[in-house]
Write a protein that holds these residues in place. Structure first.
Motif, PDB file in Angstrom:
ATOM      1  N   ARG A 368       0.828  -1.197   0.000  1.00 11.44           N
ATOM      2  CA  ARG A 368       0.000   0.000   0.000  1.00 11.44           C
ATOM      3  C   ARG A 368       0.875   1.265   0.000  1.00 11.44           C
ATOM      4  NH1 ARG A 368      -4.580   0.034   4.315  1.00 11.44           N
ATOM      5  NH2 ARG A 368      -2.754  -0.176   5.670  1.00 11.44           N
ATOM      6  N   GLU A 369       1.966   1.224   0.736  1.00 14.06           N
ATOM      7  CA  GLU A 369       2.881   2.370   0.744  1.00 14.06           C
ATOM      8  C   GLU A 369       3.493   2.587  -0.634  1.00 14.06           C
ATOM      9  OE1 GLU A 369       5.722   1.637   3.759  1.00 14.06           O
ATOM     10  OE2 GLU A 369       4.289   1.883   5.423  1.00 14.06           O
ATOM     11  N   LEU A 374       3.759   5.809  -5.643  1.00 12.19           N
ATOM     12  CA  LEU A 374       3.648   5.908  -7.098  1.00 12.19           C
ATOM     13  C   LEU A 374       2.576   6.927  -7.501  1.00 12.19           C
ATOM     14  CD1 LEU A 374       3.932   2.158  -8.124  1.00 12.19           C
ATOM     15  CD2 LEU A 374       5.612   3.966  -8.531  1.00 12.19           C
ATOM     16  N   GLU A 375       1.452   6.930  -6.764  1.00 14.00           N
ATOM     17  CA  GLU A 375       0.380   7.873  -7.082  1.00 14.00           C
ATOM     18  C   GLU A 375       0.836   9.313  -6.838  1.00 14.00           C
ATOM     19  OE1 GLU A 375      -2.837   6.624  -4.675  1.00 14.00           O
ATOM     20  OE2 GLU A 375      -3.431   4.960  -6.022  1.00 14.00           O
ATOM     21  N   GLU A 376       1.605   9.565  -5.763  1.00 16.61           N
ATOM     22  CA  GLU A 376       2.097  10.899  -5.480  1.00 16.61           C
ATOM     23  C   GLU A 376       3.072  11.364  -6.558  1.00 16.61           C
ATOM     24  OE1 GLU A 376       3.786  10.648  -1.653  1.00 16.61           O
ATOM     25  OE2 GLU A 376       1.853  10.488  -0.585  1.00 16.61           O
TER      26      GLU A 376
END
Length: 378
Positions: A368-369, A374-376
């Motif tokens: 999840r981290e 990756l999304e940030e």
């Protein structure tokens, strides 16, 4: 005790009755007498006497009948009976050098003093089952040869080609220990080892002896001599001051000739392996002599690289009464022990599942981290 078995003591009594019924067979079949077993199954009787360490053909035959042919059970019965017998004294060592042989063969020399004596043997049978064992044309049996039969190894001893059967001059032969009355302590003397091997399980010794022939013993054996016949037993009578003959017993003796390359102090020569067993038991005597030679490794400075050369392994596992008791006791209730093992296994499984859950949770958090990172960046 299996207290949960329906019927309790009555169930046990019924089990004994059922065992007796199974042993009896159908009511219309004739009951076997111990005399028939003694006279017609001599090889089997000999094995029970040897491993039971009690020479009594009648008792061995009765034990076989009571045990319904189970050799190890018969041996156990004979050993148990033996413990009830008083000991009146000791006998001098039997003299097998002049053994009047019913059977005497050598694989080392073709022509030997006294000649080869085939006697009763399966060696030349065709191993084919026959429908009827009874025959009418039975040839007259060979009779023991009265001609002197010196030991074959003595022929090699003339030129010192084989180790002496007596240690260095001045050595005295100590009284051997008695394995039936004294605890087994390693290392053992050769006399004590021979006692243990003589009453050891034939199948176990056969396998170990075979292993030495396949290279797990560093020896190449030759049958110096196998003899089967009766020897006289004497008894030391203190009141008269000398030994008196008390009877004759049938024995099988084997002397194995083995190679030895020598050492810095000893010239190359043959060495000996020895076997002596109650009754007609050539396979046992030969196996015993092979294992005896393998266990003499320390005397010749040989490395211990195989099971047959390991004294503790051989002696501790050759006694079939001890082996049978230890294996068959597993049939008895072990409820408390098993419940303890069950509790332990359940505890270990819970701990394992907790660790698995912790690892899976950590892996999920890490994934999840990574996803958030990756999304940030995107």
């Amino acid at each position: 005790m299996y207290v949960a078995v329906k019927g309790g003591e009555k169930a046990i009594a019924n089990a004994h009755a059922l065992l007796a019924k199974r042993g009896r067979g159908t009511a219309d079949s004739p009951r076997i007498g111990y005399e028939q077993v003694r006279d017609q199954m001599g090889v089997l009787v000999s094995r029970v006497m040897a491993e039971g360490s009690l020479y009594d053909p009648d008792l061995a035959a009765k034990a076989l009948l009571q045990a319904q042919g189970d050799v190890l059970e018969a041996v156990t019965l004979l050993r148990s009976y033996r413990t009830t017998l008083p000991r009146f004294g000791i006998t001098p060592a039997v003299d097998t050098a002049g053994l009047p042989s019913e059977r005497r063969v050598s694989a080392t020399f073709k022509d030997i003093p006294g000649g080869q004596q085939l006697g009763a043997t399966f060696d030349y049978t065709h191993r084919l089952l026959v429908d009827e064992l009874e025959t009418t044309d039975v040839p007259p049996p060979d009779v023991p040869v009265d001609e002197p039969m010196p030991r074959v190894a003595a022929l090699l001893g003339v030129d010192a080609l084989i180790e002496s059967d007596r240690p260095a001059e001045g050595w005295t032969d100590p009284d051997p220990g008695d394995l039936t009355r004294e605890p087994t302590v390693f290392p053992m003397t050769r006399a004590e080892r021979l006692q243990a091997l003589s009453r050891g399980d034939e199948g176990f010794l056969l396998s170990l002896g075979y292993s030495t022939q396949r290279g797990f013993g560093n020896n190449h054996p030759f049958v110096g001599e196998v003899r089967v016949g009766e020897v006289e037993v004497e008894f030391e009578v203190p009141e008269i001051g000398h030994a008196m003959p008390i009877g004759r017993i049938e024995v099988t003796e084997c002397e194995m000739v083995n190679q030895f390359v020598g050492s810095a102090d000893v010239a190359p020569q043959f060495t000996r392996g020895y076997g002596l067993v109650f009754g007609r038991a050539e396979r046992k005597a030969m196996s015993m002599s092979l294992v005896d030679r393998a266990l003499r490794r320390d005397e010749f400075g040989e490395r211990s690289v195989s099971p047959a050369q390991d004294e503790e392994f051989v002696i501790a596992h050759s006694d079939n009464v001890q082996a049978t008791g230890f294996v068959e006791h597993l049939k008895l209730p072990h409820y408390v022990d098993f419940q303890a093992e069950l509790v332990l296994i359940r505890k270990l499984r819970r701990e394992f599942q907790e660790r698995q859950a912790t690892r899976e949770s950590a892996a999920h958090d890490s994934t999840r981290e990574d996803t958030n990172r990756l999304e940030e960046n995107a």
